[in-house]
Design a protein around this motif. Structure first.
Motif, PDB file in Angstrom:
ATOM      1  N   SER A 201       0.741  -1.304  -0.040  1.00 54.18           N
ATOM      2  CA  SER A 201       0.002  -0.003  -0.085  1.00 54.18           C
ATOM      3  C   SER A 201       1.063   1.408  -0.178  1.00 54.18           C
ATOM      4  O   SER A 201       1.981   1.299   0.516  1.00 54.18           O
ATOM      5  N   SER A 203       2.121   5.002   0.894  1.00 50.06           N
ATOM      6  CA  SER A 203       1.999   5.878   1.993  1.00 50.06           C
ATOM      7  C   SER A 203       1.342   7.200   1.854  1.00 50.06           C
ATOM      8  O   SER A 203       0.921   7.892   2.750  1.00 50.06           O
ATOM      9  N   GLY A 226       6.785   4.031   0.323  1.00 56.61           N
ATOM     10  CA  GLY A 226       7.933   4.586   1.240  1.00 56.61           C
ATOM     11  C   GLY A 226       8.375   5.858   0.631  1.00 56.61           C
ATOM     12  O   GLY A 226       7.821   6.852   0.638  1.00 56.61           O
TER      13      GLY A 226
END
Length: 354
Positions: A201, A203, A226
């Motif tokens: 997923s 961020s 990330g």
């Protein structure tokens, strides 16, 4: 010698373009192999129903959905417009029937969660039609990423689209009040599913489109996985490169949309790159060798049904309905935070009005 299992009895709901173009040849192939028998097809439009049904003379042609449940097939394929997916899927599951639902699973996350919960409550299987997960190319790219072959990733760019030519039968496809799906819910579902399948997923996410109260034909999504930025650009009205490029410290891959068995791979520091064609792996007498070229699109599409009806298939290849919830959640977030994308060609009065 073990007897071959009886063919799985399957009913198809929705006989529109996706059924005619993709499910029809897939079901014909699997019928010839003795893995399933199409016992019924349903569509409220008798013309669409007859067009599809002519390929399956023994299948019943039903214009009312409750008639499908009454004949108790073992598997129902939901290929109707997305706004009908929740109601039809939940009814079939409650009747004790496994369901394979075409993407998008539902119009929004809340409806998707209801469908997944209904499958759990009924103790039945709910799978989702994410055909790109069945491509040898996307599986290989995912493995290169997860194995770290590209090194730490630096950027991701996905640019996909073409002038809209899908053979729709009704203008409802483009009417928001009728539950129309814009380019984000359409091809964006495939794109976001691949990215989250490969990377997890995001961020952070931001979104803009050209809907202006209607259905978007173009959109742009910026995501962060990330510290890795990803840009997704999607269009229904102009031809785009239809190419995904993932760049890392140690190499890069470039994949052309719907190339099932091919992608480009570059290795940093060597000055070389290759266009790779994937083959089935074959173990020779002394060493591994190349087998047949990995399957094309029609084979991949058929495989997503094959893994549901063939006892010998690898159950890990099934895509459970719950896997669609991440993408549904991202699409909800996009629409909730949508901004109007820059359109400098609009005259000042139009810009002020929007």
């Amino acid at each position: 010698m073990n007897a071959r299992p009886a063919p799985v009895h399957v009913a198809l709901v929705g006989c529109g373009a996706v059924a005619q173009l993709y499910y029809r040849p897939a079901l014909e192939t699997l019928e010839r192999e003795g893995l399933l028998r199409l016992t019924a097809a349903h569509d409220p439009d008798p013309v669409a129903l007859d067009t599809f049904g002519d390929s399956f003379p023994s299948a019943r042609r039903l214009t009312r959905f409750p008639e499908v449940l009454a004949i108790s097939p073992q598997l129902v394929i939901i290929a109707s417009p997305p706004r009908y997916h929740p109601e039809q899927t939940i009814a079939a599951l409650a009747a004790g029937i496994d369901v394979h639902c075409e993407k998008p699973l539902a119009p929004n996350l809340a409806e998707g969660e209801r469908m997944v919960a209904a499958a759990v409550e009924a103790g039945r299987r709910l799978s989702i039609g994410m055909v790109r997960r069945h491509f040898a190319a996307t599986r290989a790219i995912g493995r290169l990423i997860s194995n770290g072959n590209l090194g730490p990733l630096g950027s991701i760019d996905c640019f996909e689209g073409t002038p809209f030519t899908w053979p729709v039968r009704s203008v409802d496809f483009l009417r928001p009040v009728a539950g129309a799906a814009g380019v984000l819910q359409d091809i964006g579902t495939h794109c976001l599913d691949l990215l989250t399948w490969w990377l997890g997923s995001p961020s952070a996410i931001s979104y803009e489109d050209d809907a202006m109260g209607g259905v978007e034909a173009n959109c742009r999504i910026e995501l962060m996985f990330g510290d890795v930025p990803a840009t997704v650009r999607l269009s229904r009205d102009w031809a785009r490169p239809n190419r995904y490029v993932i760049t890392g410290r140690d190499g890069w891959v470039a994949w052309t949309v719907n190339e099932t068995n091919h992608f480009d791979y570059g290795i940093s520091g060597t000055g070389y790159a290759g266009d790779l064609t994937l083959h089935e792996a074959s173990v020779g007498v002394r060493r591994p060798t190349l087998g047949a070229v990995a399957g094309e699109f029609d084979e991949a599409f058929a495989n997503q049904v094959r893994v549901l009806v063939d006892p010998a298939s690898d159950a890990r290849e099934r895509v459970p309905g719950a896997d669609a919830l991440t993408t549904l959640g991202l699409i909800d977030r996009c629409y909730a935070s949508r901004r109007q994308m820059p359109m400098p060609w609009m005259v000042p009065a139009w810009r002020a009005a929007t």
